[in-house]
Scaffold this motif. Sequence first.
Motif, PDB file in Angstrom:
ATOM      1  N   ASP A  23       0.830  -1.220   0.000  1.00 19.45           N
ATOM      2  CA  ASP A  23       0.000   0.000   0.000  1.00 19.45           C
ATOM      3  C   ASP A  23       0.859   1.263   0.000  1.00 19.45           C
ATOM      4  OD1 ASP A  23      -2.401  -1.570   0.237  1.00 19.45           O
ATOM      5  OD2 ASP A  23      -1.926  -1.825   2.359  1.00 19.45           O
ATOM      6  N   LEU A  83      -3.641   4.913   2.313  1.00 19.35           N
ATOM      7  CA  LEU A  83      -4.265   3.795   3.012  1.00 19.35           C
ATOM      8  C   LEU A  83      -3.468   3.369   4.234  1.00 19.35           C
ATOM      9  CD1 LEU A  83      -6.785   1.924   2.589  1.00 19.35           C
ATOM     10  CD2 LEU A  83      -5.167   0.226   1.738  1.00 19.35           C
ATOM     11  N   GLU A 141     -14.913  -4.426   7.257  1.00 23.18           N
ATOM     12  CA  GLU A 141     -14.194  -4.124   6.026  1.00 23.18           C
ATOM     13  C   GLU A 141     -15.108  -3.332   5.094  1.00 23.18           C
ATOM     14  OE1 GLU A 141     -11.284  -8.070   5.969  1.00 23.18           O
ATOM     15  OE2 GLU A 141     -12.963  -7.944   4.561  1.00 23.18           O
ATOM     16  N   GLN A 144     -10.270   0.169  -5.579  1.00 24.01           N
ATOM     17  CA  GLN A 144      -9.420  -1.016  -5.458  1.00 24.01           C
ATOM     18  C   GLN A 144     -10.173  -2.295  -5.810  1.00 24.01           C
ATOM     19  OE1 GLN A 144      -7.244  -1.606  -1.851  1.00 24.01           O
ATOM     20  NE2 GLN A 144      -6.376   0.438  -1.816  1.00 24.01           N
ATOM     21  N   ARG A 172     -11.542  -3.414   2.471  1.00 22.01           N
ATOM     22  CA  ARG A 172     -10.381  -3.133   3.311  1.00 22.01           C
ATOM     23  C   ARG A 172     -10.836  -2.834   4.734  1.00 22.01           C
ATOM     24  NH1 ARG A 172      -5.503  -2.641   0.318  1.00 22.01           N
ATOM     25  NH2 ARG A 172      -4.623  -2.756   2.414  1.00 22.01           N
ATOM     26  N   ARG A 209      -9.176   6.125   6.622  1.00 23.92           N
ATOM     27  CA  ARG A 209      -9.761   5.128   5.719  1.00 23.92           C
ATOM     28  C   ARG A 209     -11.213   5.456   5.398  1.00 23.92           C
ATOM     29  NH1 ARG A 209      -6.942  -0.791   6.436  1.00 23.92           N
ATOM     30  NH2 ARG A 209      -4.800  -0.015   6.260  1.00 23.92           N
TER      31      ARG A 209
END
Length: 426
Positions: free
Chosen positions: A273, A278, A340, A346, A350, A393
């Motif tokens: 990353d 991130l 997540e 992406q 995440r 995030r």
Amino acid sequence: MFDIKWIRENSEAFDKALARRGYEASAAKLIALDDARRSHISKLQEAQERRNAASKEIGKAMAAKDAALAQSLKDEVAGIKSFIQEGEAKERELVAALEAALSVIPNLPLDDVPDGDDEAGNVVLRVVGEKPVFSFNHAPKEHFELEGAEAGLDFATAAKLSGSRFVVLKGQLARLERALGQFMIDVHTQEHGYMEVSPPLLVHNTALYGTGQLPKFEEDLFKTSGDHYLIPTAEVPLTNLVAGEIVAEEALPLRVTALTYCFRSEAGSAGRDTRGMLRQHQFSKCELVSVTKPDDSLAELERMLGCAENVLKKLGLHYRVMTLCTGDMGFGARKTYDIEVWLPGQDTYREISSCSVCGDFQARRMNARYRLAGEKQLAHVHTLNGSGIAVGRALIAVLENYQNADGSITVPEVLRPYMNGLEKIG
């Protein structure tokens, strides 16, 4: 931290639970260290008893005018005194060796935690919401590719100031980050009943030992001068609010939250990353910490998870909840849920929040106890911690999920009051 007495009485169960976490059996080694400590203490006690007895015999010998016997006893007492002084130093060494061995043993997983070696063994608990459908034909962009965010993400200047894994946020993006943090802290204090705390960002090594970051994970921390470290998460100061304290039973559960910067060296993440924001050395996070009675901690974990989920629901973000397997849980956790969030740029999920119950693992390390109502008896509290949620995030998730065809970003409705009514960025 574990009670060596409990390990003695449950050595087989202890080793089986460690094996589930991928650790070698340790009960025999720990018990051997404790045996050495016990044996030495027994010798010291025998020496002290003999010294006391010999001291009385000296008086009798002198009363009987037996100078030779009195002198012999005095010489014996002097030798015993020297042995005890040296023995007390050795006792401290044996105690320290046992504590050092215990301090690097991870918490034991609950029975319902799935077995697994790494994140591949995590289990989906539930999926909430739907992946966003965009009006444009091209693939969704990552946050650092969006034209509307480009002016507010300055990685070059951050690298000049501080090196890699830093970012300078400017203008509307800086304000959006601030809005997210303020929104989260308002939700948790006004709707979820957490008390807001503004803790120090520098803590002593004893605080990090209490929550389990030290001694095993020092390489993940930023150390300053003396024994001060920058906090890797507000879990450290918030949980240590009860360190060394005896909390009244009626004061539990204690629920606190803080919006702070966090600092992590990201040791072991070289090459991962590296683009975008991130994985940063410095980031903001809204942390949740609960201190409960033992019987209430599992229900509190579910409650804490719901509080973190509520933030994402209000932001209109698609996510899933994962039950972490034994090989992917944190050092101090007995059970952990990860949330997540979906990042369309992406094309993957995440982690944006992690909620864990630690049982009395941290409480034993920091000697945090509570007094049962109407009784003299003391018991260790249970501690829990969770992200409520990671601000950086969340910023990435908002940028990518609310992107438009022209690269601009729509501001989620719940954040507009914090943005002076602004509806679009870029």
